[in-house]
Design a protein around this motif. Structure first.
Motif, PDB file in Angstrom:
ATOM      1  N   THR A 298      -5.792   0.519   0.796  1.00 12.06           N
ATOM      2  CA  THR A 298      -5.919   1.057   2.152  1.00 12.06           C
ATOM      3  C   THR A 298      -7.005   0.307   2.919  1.00 12.06           C
ATOM      4  O   THR A 298      -6.831  -0.016   4.105  1.00 12.06           O
TER       5      THR A 298
ATOM      6  N   THR B 266       0.831  -1.212   0.000  1.00 17.85           N
ATOM      7  CA  THR B 266       0.000   0.000   0.000  1.00 17.85           C
ATOM      8  C   THR B 266       0.859   1.253   0.000  1.00 17.85           C
ATOM      9  O   THR B 266       0.561   2.220  -0.718  1.00 17.85           O
ATOM     10  N   LEU B 267       1.928   1.259   0.794  1.00 21.71           N
ATOM     11  CA  LEU B 267       2.807   2.427   0.825  1.00 21.71           C
ATOM     12  C   LEU B 267       3.495   2.654  -0.522  1.00 21.71           C
ATOM     13  O   LEU B 267       3.664   3.800  -0.958  1.00 21.71           O
TER      14      LEU B 267
ATOM     15  N   THR C 219      -4.990   2.480  -4.785  1.00 20.27           N
ATOM     16  CA  THR C 219      -4.461   2.840  -3.471  1.00 20.27           C
ATOM     17  C   THR C 219      -5.577   2.885  -2.433  1.00 20.27           C
ATOM     18  O   THR C 219      -5.396   2.430  -1.297  1.00 20.27           O
TER      19      THR C 219
ATOM     20  N   VAL D 268       0.947   4.232  -2.713  1.00 20.81           N
ATOM     21  CA  VAL D 268       0.760   5.644  -2.376  1.00 20.81           C
ATOM     22  C   VAL D 268       1.840   6.495  -3.041  1.00 20.81           C
ATOM     23  O   VAL D 268       1.553   7.558  -3.619  1.00 20.81           O
TER      24      VAL D 268
END
Length: 149
Positions: free
Chosen positions: A83, A54-55, A79, A58
């Motif tokens: 999340t 997820t990071l 994204t 992002v």
């Protein structure tokens, strides 16, 4: 010879360290905390991997947005979905940990049977200390003081 000897002495400068004092490469130390149970650890590893992905998404979404790329919108949608999945992963760790504690954890509260056994022991000790005192269950003693009749 003199010169070669001094170089050799400089290379062998730890000759004075005794051979029996050789230390192993590492020493085992007791863990500060106990290891997580297997299901909880599995859920935690899964959650960390999901959060890492997820990071990365992002960062890709941010860079695509700043660059004005056409792929920014689909990446932002992905994204958002990631999340949600990452939140689920963290909750999964928490729920798995609670379930494991309830199933296999140590219950510190005494059960009602343990309380009853202690009450009986107290009654027996009280009788031994003062034989004139009789302990009766509450139902046999009558209504409590101040109770409505």
């Amino acid at each position: 010879m003199e010169r070669g000897g001094s170089v050799m002495d400089a290379m062998d400068k730890d000759r004075d360290i005794p051979a029996h004092g050789v230390r192993p490469l590492w020493t085992e130390e007791p863990a500060r905390r106990r290891r997580l149970p297997d299901p909880v650890r599995t859920a935690a590893v899964r959650a960390v991997i999901i959060i890492a992905v997820t990071l990365v998404e992002v960062m890709v979404a941010l860079l695509c947005t700043l660059a004005g790329s056409w792929s920014a919108f689909p990446v932002v949608l992905a994204t958002v979905a990631s999340t949600v999945v990452a939140t689920w992963g963290v909750l999964d760790v928490w729920v798995t940990r609670q379930v494991w504690r309830q199933r296999y954890g140590v219950v510190s509260r005494p059960s009602s049977t343990a309380r009853e056994v202690r009450r009986q022991r107290r009654r027996e000790r009280a009788r031994e200390a003062d034989p004139t005192v009789t302990s009766r269950p509450a139902a046999e003693r009558g209504p409590a003081r101040g109770a409505a009749a």
